[in-house]
Scaffold this motif. Structure first.
Motif, short mmCIF file in Angstrom:
data_model
loop_
_atom_site.label_atom_id
_atom_site.label_comp_id
_atom_site.label_asym_id
_atom_site.label_seq_id
_atom_site.Cartn_x
_atom_site.Cartn_y
_atom_site.Cartn_z
N GLN A 285 0.85 -1.20 0.00
CA GLN A 285 0.00 0.00 0.00
C GLN A 285 0.87 1.23 0.00
OE1 GLN A 285 -3.58 0.18 2.53
NE2 GLN A 285 -2.76 2.06 3.40
N LEU A 286 0.63 2.16 -0.95
CA LEU A 286 1.36 3.42 -1.04
C LEU A 286 0.78 4.43 -0.05
CD1 LEU A 286 1.65 3.71 -4.92
CD2 LEU A 286 3.28 2.71 -3.32
N GLN A 287 1.46 5.58 0.06
CA GLN A 287 1.03 6.60 1.01
C GLN A 287 -0.34 7.17 0.67
OE1 GLN A 287 3.97 6.27 -0.24
NE2 GLN A 287 5.51 6.34 1.39
N ASP A 288 -0.70 7.17 -0.62
CA ASP A 288 -2.01 7.70 -1.00
C ASP A 288 -3.12 6.66 -0.93
OD1 ASP A 288 -1.30 6.09 -3.08
OD2 ASP A 288 -1.47 7.60 -4.65
N GLY A 289 -2.81 5.47 -0.44
CA GLY A 289 -3.82 4.43 -0.30
C GLY A 289 -3.87 3.45 -1.46
N THR A 290 -3.14 3.72 -2.55
CA THR A 290 -3.12 2.81 -3.70
C THR A 290 -2.46 1.50 -3.32
OG1 THR A 290 -2.98 4.69 -5.20
CG2 THR A 290 -2.39 2.53 -6.08
N GLN A 291 -3.05 0.38 -3.73
CA GLN A 291 -2.51 -0.94 -3.45
C GLN A 291 -2.17 -1.64 -4.76
OE1 GLN A 291 -5.19 -3.16 -0.98
NE2 GLN A 291 -4.92 -1.82 0.80
N GLY A 292 -1.07 -2.36 -4.75
CA GLY A 292 -0.64 -3.10 -5.93
C GLY A 292 0.18 -4.30 -5.53
N LEU A 293 0.48 -5.14 -6.51
CA LEU A 293 1.17 -6.40 -6.27
C LEU A 293 2.66 -6.22 -6.51
CD1 LEU A 293 0.54 -9.41 -5.54
CD2 LEU A 293 0.64 -9.88 -7.98
N LEU A 294 3.49 -6.53 -5.50
CA LEU A 294 4.94 -6.51 -5.62
C LEU A 294 5.42 -7.94 -5.83
CD1 LEU A 294 7.68 -5.04 -5.43
CD2 LEU A 294 7.60 -5.40 -2.96
N ALA A 295 5.81 -8.26 -7.06
CA ALA A 295 6.22 -9.63 -7.37
C ALA A 295 7.65 -9.91 -6.90
CB ALA A 295 6.09 -9.88 -8.87
N ASP A 296 8.54 -8.93 -7.01
CA ASP A 296 9.95 -9.11 -6.64
C ASP A 296 10.14 -8.64 -5.20
OD1 ASP A 296 12.64 -9.45 -6.50
OD2 ASP A 296 13.15 -7.89 -7.95
N THR A 297 10.22 -9.56 -4.28
CA THR A 297 10.39 -9.22 -2.86
C THR A 297 11.79 -9.54 -2.36
OG1 THR A 297 9.52 -11.41 -2.26
CG2 THR A 297 7.95 -9.58 -2.37
N THR A 298 12.73 -9.81 -3.25
CA THR A 298 14.08 -10.16 -2.83
C THR A 298 14.77 -8.93 -2.23
OG1 THR A 298 14.88 -9.69 -5.06
CG2 THR A 298 14.33 -11.96 -4.55
N GLY A 299 15.44 -9.10 -1.13
CA GLY A 299 16.25 -8.06 -0.53
C GLY A 299 15.49 -6.99 0.20
N ILE A 300 14.17 -7.14 0.37
CA ILE A 300 13.42 -6.09 1.07
C ILE A 300 13.80 -6.07 2.54
CG2 ILE A 300 11.47 -6.23 -0.54
CD1 ILE A 300 9.95 -7.76 1.57
N GLN A 301 13.73 -4.87 3.13
CA GLN A 301 14.08 -4.69 4.55
C GLN A 301 12.81 -4.53 5.35
OE1 GLN A 301 16.37 -1.22 5.36
NE2 GLN A 301 16.29 -1.48 7.58
N ARG A 302 12.61 -5.41 6.27
CA ARG A 302 11.41 -5.35 7.09
C ARG A 302 11.63 -4.43 8.28
NH1 ARG A 302 7.82 -10.48 9.12
NH2 ARG A 302 6.44 -9.36 10.54
N GLY A 303 10.63 -3.57 8.56
CA GLY A 303 10.74 -2.59 9.64
C GLY A 303 10.65 -3.24 11.01
#
Length: 303
Positions: A285-303
């Motif tokens: 979910q983006l800051q403006d509320g838009t939601q989309g599918l993130l297919a490439d999740t490699t290397g993401i940093q979890r808060g």
């Protein structure tokens, strides 16, 4: 007005233009005179007797700074826009050098008994800075650096009405509590998800090494791209929302049509909320509320 388009060189140009404007009101000539009949002993650039010092030095230098800054504010759209064969910033550099040349020549000579005042010297110094910053701005790395940079900041609350974690309490929705180690927040003892990054944890008795996990992740991504949209729409039943950041710019596909046109972009240094898991992909979910599918999740940093 996009301040992120400005560089340090542009800030130097703007500061020099302000000093030049102030110098126009300071004494340009001072009269070496004493006695009751001397009258006014100083004149600034706005006095008509000093024409054309005002337009050829002060106004020309200020116009140069305006042209350079207007070109920057227009951004990439003005990269090929020209006036009489030159861009606005190129005209600005030419005007700045011309004003500097005129101000230097105006320091020589003059009637007997007249001396150049502080306004004349401040004008030369301001035009030196203005012309130097305008000409060297595109070449010197220190001047090309952006004036305003985006710094990643830890979000203070959760968009969409999710509560923020309180001090001394375990983090909710995969987010660590204040002062809590992120690795500790993912421990089952602290209410975290042992799988990490929103992925299901390995089953007990099935250890996985790094190579096996990487192979499974690549296979899951390939299957996600090849699977039809209805198969990807099934969310994970045990998923809990969490914050994450991406290591490189990535695009979001439509939630129900992964092959469709992107609906948004994820950039490094910004936290996004993962609201759903679909196989190896995440619904972000983006800051403006838009939601989309993130297919490439490699290397993401979890808060």
């Amino acid at each position: 007005m996009n301040l992120r388009a400005l560089t340090r060189g542009d800030a130097a140009v703007a500061g020099a233009a302000v000093l030049l404007f102030i110098a126009s009101f300071l004494p340009y000539w001072t009269v070496d005179c004493s006695g009751r009949y001397c009258g006014d002993t100083s004149q600034n650039a706005w006095d008509s007797v000093l024409f054309p010092v005002l337009p050829s030095v002060f106004l020309l230098g200020i116009l140069a700074a305006v042209l350079i800054l207007v070109q920057r504010f227009q951004g990439a759209a003005a990269a090929t826009r020209q006036v009489l064969g030159l861009r606005l910033d190129q005209w600005g550099i030419a005007f700045a050098v011309t004003a500097l040349w005129t101000s230097i020549w105006s320091l020589g000579g003059g009637p007997k008994g007249l001396d150049h005042g502080f306004g004349a010297w401040l004008a030369v110094i301001s035009l030196l800075v203005l012309a130097g910053a305008a000409a060297a701005g595109p070449l010197v790395p220190a001047l090309k650096a952006p004036l305003v940079t985006d710094k990643p900041a830890v979000p203070q609350g959760y968009p969409g009405g999710y509560p923020a974690p309180q001090a001394g309490q375990p983090g909710q929705y995969g987010y660590p509590a204040p002062g809590q180690d992120p690795q500790q927040a993912q421990s089952p003892a602290f209410g975290g998800q042992p799988g990490g990054y929103g992925y299901p944890a390995p089953q007990a008795g099935q250890p996985q090494d790094a190579a096996q996990q990487a192979a499974q992740h690549a296979a899951a991504q390939q299957a996600a791209h090849q699977a039809p949209a209805p198969a990807q729409a099934a969310p994970a039943p045990d998923f809990a929302p969490f914050w994450f950041a991406v290591p490189a710019p990535r695009q979001l596909a439509p939630k129900d049509n992964p092959a469709g046109a992107p609906v948004g972009d994820l950039v490094p240094g910004t936290w996004y909320l993962a609201v759903e898991q679909r196989g190896a992909a995440l619904v972000a979910q983006l800051q403006d509320g838009t939601q989309g599918l993130l297919a490439d999740t490699t290397g993401i940093q979890r808060g």
